[in-house]
Each structure stands twice: as C-alpha cells, then as structure tokens.
Design a protein around this motif. Structure first.
Motif, PDB file in Angstrom:
ATOM      1  N   PRO A 192       0.816  -1.231   0.000  1.00 39.00           N
ATOM      2  CA  PRO A 192       0.000   0.000   0.000  1.00 39.00           C
ATOM      3  C   PRO A 192       0.842   1.269   0.000  1.00 39.00           C
ATOM      4  N   VAL A 193       1.973   1.257   0.694  1.00 40.06           N
ATOM      5  CA  VAL A 193       2.828   2.440   0.740  1.00 40.06           C
ATOM      6  C   VAL A 193       3.443   2.694  -0.636  1.00 40.06           C
ATOM      7  N   VAL A 194       3.911   1.620  -1.285  1.00 40.07           N
ATOM      8  CA  VAL A 194       4.464   1.764  -2.636  1.00 40.07           C
ATOM      9  C   VAL A 194       3.384   2.243  -3.597  1.00 40.07           C
ATOM     10  N   LEU A 195       2.157   1.777  -3.384  1.00 43.82           N
ATOM     11  CA  LEU A 195       1.043   2.179  -4.243  1.00 43.82           C
ATOM     12  C   LEU A 195       0.824   3.687  -4.186  1.00 43.82           C
ATOM     13  N   VAL A 196       0.909   4.252  -2.992  1.00 43.91           N
ATOM     14  CA  VAL A 196       0.754   5.702  -2.849  1.00 43.91           C
ATOM     15  C   VAL A 196       1.907   6.431  -3.541  1.00 43.91           C
ATOM     16  N   GLY A 197       3.118   5.893  -3.417  1.00 44.05           N
ATOM     17  CA  GLY A 197       4.254   6.511  -4.095  1.00 44.05           C
ATOM     18  C   GLY A 197       4.108   6.492  -5.608  1.00 44.05           C
ATOM     19  N   VAL A 198       3.621   5.375  -6.153  1.00 44.27           N
ATOM     20  CA  VAL A 198       3.400   5.282  -7.596  1.00 44.27           C
ATOM     21  C   VAL A 198       2.317   6.255  -8.036  1.00 44.27           C
ATOM     22  N   ASN A 199       1.307   6.424  -7.193  1.00 45.47           N
ATOM     23  CA  ASN A 199       0.251   7.395  -7.495  1.00 45.47           C
ATOM     24  C   ASN A 199       0.822   8.811  -7.529  1.00 45.47           C
ATOM     25  N   MET A 200       1.735   9.127  -6.621  1.00 50.79           N
ATOM     26  CA  MET A 200       2.346  10.449  -6.611  1.00 50.79           C
ATOM     27  C   MET A 200       3.170  10.694  -7.869  1.00 50.79           C
ATOM     28  N   MET A 201       3.708   9.628  -8.442  1.00 58.85           N
ATOM     29  CA  MET A 201       4.466   9.766  -9.689  1.00 58.85           C
ATOM     30  C   MET A 201       3.540   9.922 -10.886  1.00 58.85           C
ATOM     31  N   GLY A 202       2.241   9.732 -10.686  1.00 58.14           N
ATOM     32  CA  GLY A 202       1.281   9.884 -11.760  1.00 58.14           C
ATOM     33  C   GLY A 202       1.138   8.658 -12.640  1.00 58.14           C
ATOM     34  N   LEU A 203       1.643   7.494 -12.191  1.00 57.67           N
ATOM     35  CA  LEU A 203       1.580   6.277 -12.994  1.00 57.67           C
ATOM     36  C   LEU A 203       0.258   5.546 -12.848  1.00 57.67           C
ATOM     37  N   VAL A 204      -0.435   5.762 -11.749  1.00 59.14           N
ATOM     38  CA  VAL A 204      -1.733   5.127 -11.533  1.00 59.14           C
ATOM     39  C   VAL A 204      -2.607   6.098 -10.758  1.00 59.14           C
ATOM     40  N   SER A 205      -3.880   6.157 -11.108  1.00 64.13           N
ATOM     41  CA  SER A 205      -4.797   7.091 -10.455  1.00 64.13           C
ATOM     42  C   SER A 205      -5.497   6.419  -9.283  1.00 64.13           C
ATOM     43  N   GLY A 206      -5.944   7.236  -8.348  1.00 63.60           N
ATOM     44  CA  GLY A 206      -6.683   6.707  -7.223  1.00 63.60           C
ATOM     45  C   GLY A 206      -7.983   6.039  -7.642  1.00 63.60           C
ATOM     46  N   ILE A 239      -5.166 -11.461  10.618  1.00 64.33           N
ATOM     47  CA  ILE A 239      -4.227 -11.363   9.504  1.00 64.33           C
ATOM     48  C   ILE A 239      -4.755 -10.414   8.437  1.00 64.33           C
ATOM     49  N   ALA A 240      -6.043 -10.582   8.081  1.00 56.32           N
ATOM     50  CA  ALA A 240      -6.623  -9.785   7.000  1.00 56.32           C
ATOM     51  C   ALA A 240      -6.922  -8.358   7.432  1.00 56.32           C
ATOM     52  N   GLY A 241      -7.262  -8.148   8.700  1.00 56.73           N
ATOM     53  CA  GLY A 241      -7.655  -6.820   9.169  1.00 56.73           C
ATOM     54  C   GLY A 241      -6.627  -5.732   8.892  1.00 56.73           C
ATOM     55  N   PRO A 242      -5.350  -5.912   9.328  1.00 58.78           N
ATOM     56  CA  PRO A 242      -4.362  -4.866   9.057  1.00 58.78           C
ATOM     57  C   PRO A 242      -4.155  -4.603   7.574  1.00 58.78           C
ATOM     58  N   LEU A 243      -4.193  -5.656   6.743  1.00 61.11           N
ATOM     59  CA  LEU A 243      -3.999  -5.468   5.310  1.00 61.11           C
ATOM     60  C   LEU A 243      -5.143  -4.669   4.693  1.00 61.11           C
ATOM     61  N   VAL A 245      -7.083  -2.500   6.233  1.00 70.65           N
ATOM     62  CA  VAL A 245      -6.966  -1.112   6.707  1.00 70.65           C
ATOM     63  C   VAL A 245      -5.887  -0.370   5.927  1.00 70.65           C
ATOM     64  N   LEU A 246      -4.740  -1.016   5.706  1.00 72.84           N
ATOM     65  CA  LEU A 246      -3.650  -0.367   4.977  1.00 72.84           C
ATOM     66  C   LEU A 246      -4.053  -0.034   3.548  1.00 72.84           C
ATOM     67  N   PHE A 247      -4.720  -0.968   2.868  1.00 79.65           N
ATOM     68  CA  PHE A 247      -5.143  -0.699   1.496  1.00 79.65           C
ATOM     69  C   PHE A 247      -6.216   0.379   1.457  1.00 79.65           C
ATOM     70  N   ALA A 248      -7.106   0.409   2.450  1.00 73.93           N
ATOM     71  CA  ALA A 248      -8.127   1.456   2.495  1.00 73.93           C
ATOM     72  C   ALA A 248      -7.481   2.825   2.677  1.00 73.93           C
ATOM     73  N   VAL A 249      -6.513   2.924   3.571  1.00 71.71           N
ATOM     74  CA  VAL A 249      -5.807   4.191   3.776  1.00 71.71           C
ATOM     75  C   VAL A 249      -5.066   4.598   2.503  1.00 71.71           C
ATOM     76  N   ALA A 250      -4.460   3.618   1.809  1.00 65.64           N
ATOM     77  CA  ALA A 250      -3.746   3.921   0.572  1.00 65.64           C
ATOM     78  C   ALA A 250      -4.697   4.463  -0.496  1.00 65.64           C
ATOM     79  N   ILE A 251      -5.890   3.889  -0.596  1.00 65.67           N
ATOM     80  CA  ILE A 251      -6.865   4.359  -1.581  1.00 65.67           C
ATOM     81  C   ILE A 251      -7.293   5.786  -1.268  1.00 65.67           C
ATOM     82  N   VAL A 252      -7.542   6.079   0.006  1.00 69.55           N
ATOM     83  CA  VAL A 252      -7.948   7.431   0.402  1.00 69.55           C
ATOM     84  C   VAL A 252      -6.845   8.436   0.072  1.00 69.55           C
ATOM     85  N   LEU A 253      -5.600   8.093   0.392  1.00 71.86           N
ATOM     86  CA  LEU A 253      -4.491   9.002   0.108  1.00 71.86           C
ATOM     87  C   LEU A 253      -4.313   9.223  -1.397  1.00 71.86           C
ATOM     88  N   CYS A 254      -4.505   8.156  -2.190  1.00 66.31           N
ATOM     89  CA  CYS A 254      -4.400   8.299  -3.648  1.00 66.31           C
ATOM     90  C   CYS A 254      -5.491   9.221  -4.184  1.00 66.31           C
TER      91      CYS A 254
END
Length: 282
Positions: A192-206, A239-243, A245-254
């Motif tokens: 999820p963190v890398v996903l936000v970084g790629v979004n900042m580079m403009g390679l993928v949209s939220g 196991i699934a809960g933290p993942l 939450v992380l992906f949800a936060v990444a989507i919001v930030l994107c």
C-alpha cells in the motif's frame, strides 16, 4: 605567448556539475545511472546484513525449526534431515541472505524511495520521506506476523498426516516455505505504501486503484486463508484486518492526491489563460 583557456571546463580537467530540474526531473540516462547506484547500495546493505546472518546462523536455525522439532505427538516423528553433503552450506547461504534482507530493510527501502523521490515535486518529497519512515516498521511487522502464523501453519499441515506416518523434512524444502511465507507477509504490508508513491508519480490514479478493490479483497482473503489454514476465523481476521486497513488508507491518500493534483493543474491552466488574455499584466 601561450594562451590559457578559461572558458572551457574541459581544459581544467574538472567535471561540470550535474544539473537537475528544480522539480527533480532527470533525463533517461541520468535515471539509469541513478537506478544502478541505488541497486548497488541496496545489494551492499543486503550483503552486510548477510554477514550478520552467518554469525547468528545457529540461533536463527533453532528459532525457525522450533515449530517442527518441538511438535509434540507421541504417534508421529518429526525431524529435519540433510540428505546431501553440501546442503548445510547451501542452507546457511540462503538463510543468511534472508536475514540480510530483513536486517537491511531500512537501507534498501530508502534506496527505493530515493530513486522515486527525484520524480516528485518538492511538496511531495516530504510525503515520500514520511512513507519511508512507515515502510520499515510495516515490513518488519509483516515478518513478525508471519513468525506468529508459522507454528499454526505447521501444526495444521502435520495433522493431515495419516496415522502412524512421520515427517522427515528436507531443510531446503522447509526453509523455502518459511522464507516465502515471511517475505510474502513483509512485502504485502508495504505494497500500500508503494502504491501511494506510484500514485504520486502519476503512474496510476486513485480511481483506478479504487476500481480494483474487489480483486484486492479477494487476494487478501486468499492470503489470510493460506496463512491461517486451520480455518480459525479469529486468526484470519487478525491477519486480513491490518492489510484491509492499509489498502483502504492507501486508496484514500491516492484519491486525495489526485484531487490536489487536479486542483493544481486547474489553477495552472487558469493562470495560463489569464496570461494569454492579458499579457500586459506580466
């Protein structure tokens, strides 16, 4: 009378300083050099960590094999058996490299972000540094979560043995399973963190990331089921809960970054239109 050349920097033997765009943009050749530099530094960090892995090899071997060697069942024998002469050395190298990857996580994660950051604007670089500070504990947290799950997985698989049989496991097979499990959890936590970084580079949209939420949830559920194969719903949730939450936060930030980028582009277009309509104001 000899002339001295002062205008040409080549005459003095000094290299002209590398010029970069104020926003960090570089030509392709510069990017390739930067990539090579980051790969070399990351590899050096892993090698240094592997040296520590060789020093701590015996202790790490005991910790990782404890779920197998400590399995308590009077009707079943469990052991790890080497079946070739060179297998102990091969195993030492593999475990040491794995330890090197874990120990040097701050080093190679920094190299990833250092390669990405030149493509970001000044304001976005501050966010990238924050993401780096988040990535390291997330990766190590994923490794710890896999360590917690490992005994449960071993116990479940051993219960599938027919009565009266034994588990004599080759170490290369066992540690391939362990290393893949640990790295899968560690990488999953930082995706999820890398996903936000790629979004900042403009390679993928939220919006594109949001559209793939069904596939993301399916992958998380599958990974959780494999990590907690005993069918324990509580373990799968932890196991699934933290993942999730992380992906949800990444989507919001994107999505927020896309909105900020769109507003900035609109303001730039309005400024350009005003300049064209009334060039005398500048």
């Amino acid at each position: 009378m000899a002339r001295t050349q002062t205008g040409d920097p080549r005459s003095t033997g000094r290299r002209r300083p590398r010029r970069r765009d104020p926003e960090g943009r570089m030509p392709l050749k510069e990017h390739l050099r930067e990539l090579r530099k980051r790969l070399v530094l990351a590899a050096a960090g892993i090698v240094l960590g592997a040296v520590a892995g060789i020093i701590l090899y015996d202790q790490i071997f005991q910790v990782l094999t404890a779920p197998v060697l400590g399995y308590d069942d009077v009707d079943r024998t469990t052991e790890i058996a080497f079946n070739t002469v060179g297998q102990p050395l091969d195993l030492m190298i593999r475990i040491s490299l794995f330890v090197g990857i874990v120990i040097s996580a701050p080093m190679w994660l920094y190299q990833i972000w250092a390669f990405i950051m030149p493509g970001l604007k000044k304001r976005e670089k501050r966010y990238a540094l924050s993401f780096l500070a988040i990535s390291v504990p997330l990766f190590l947290g994923g490794i710890w979560l896999a360590y917690v799950v490992l005994p449960r997985a071993i116990r479940f698989f051993f219960t599938l043995n027919p009565e009266g049989t034994s588990n004599i496991i080759a170490p290369d097979v066992y540690f391939t399973f362990v290393i893949h499990l640990f790295l899968a959890f560690g990488v999953a936590m930082i995706i999820p963190v890398v996903l936000v970084g790629v979004n900042m580079m403009g390679l993928v949209s939220g919006k594109r990331v949001l559209q793939s939420w069904r596939g993301t949830l399916m992958l998380i559920a599958l990974m959780s089921a494999l990590a907690a194969p005993g069918g324990d719903a509580v373990s799968m949730f932890f196991i699934a809960g933290p993942l999730v939450v992380l992906f949800a936060v990444a989507i919001v930030l994107c999505l927020l970054n896309d909105r900020r980028r769109a507003r900035r582009d609109q303001e730039r277009e309005q400024a350009n239109e005003a300049l064209i309509d009334d060039p005398g104001e500048v």
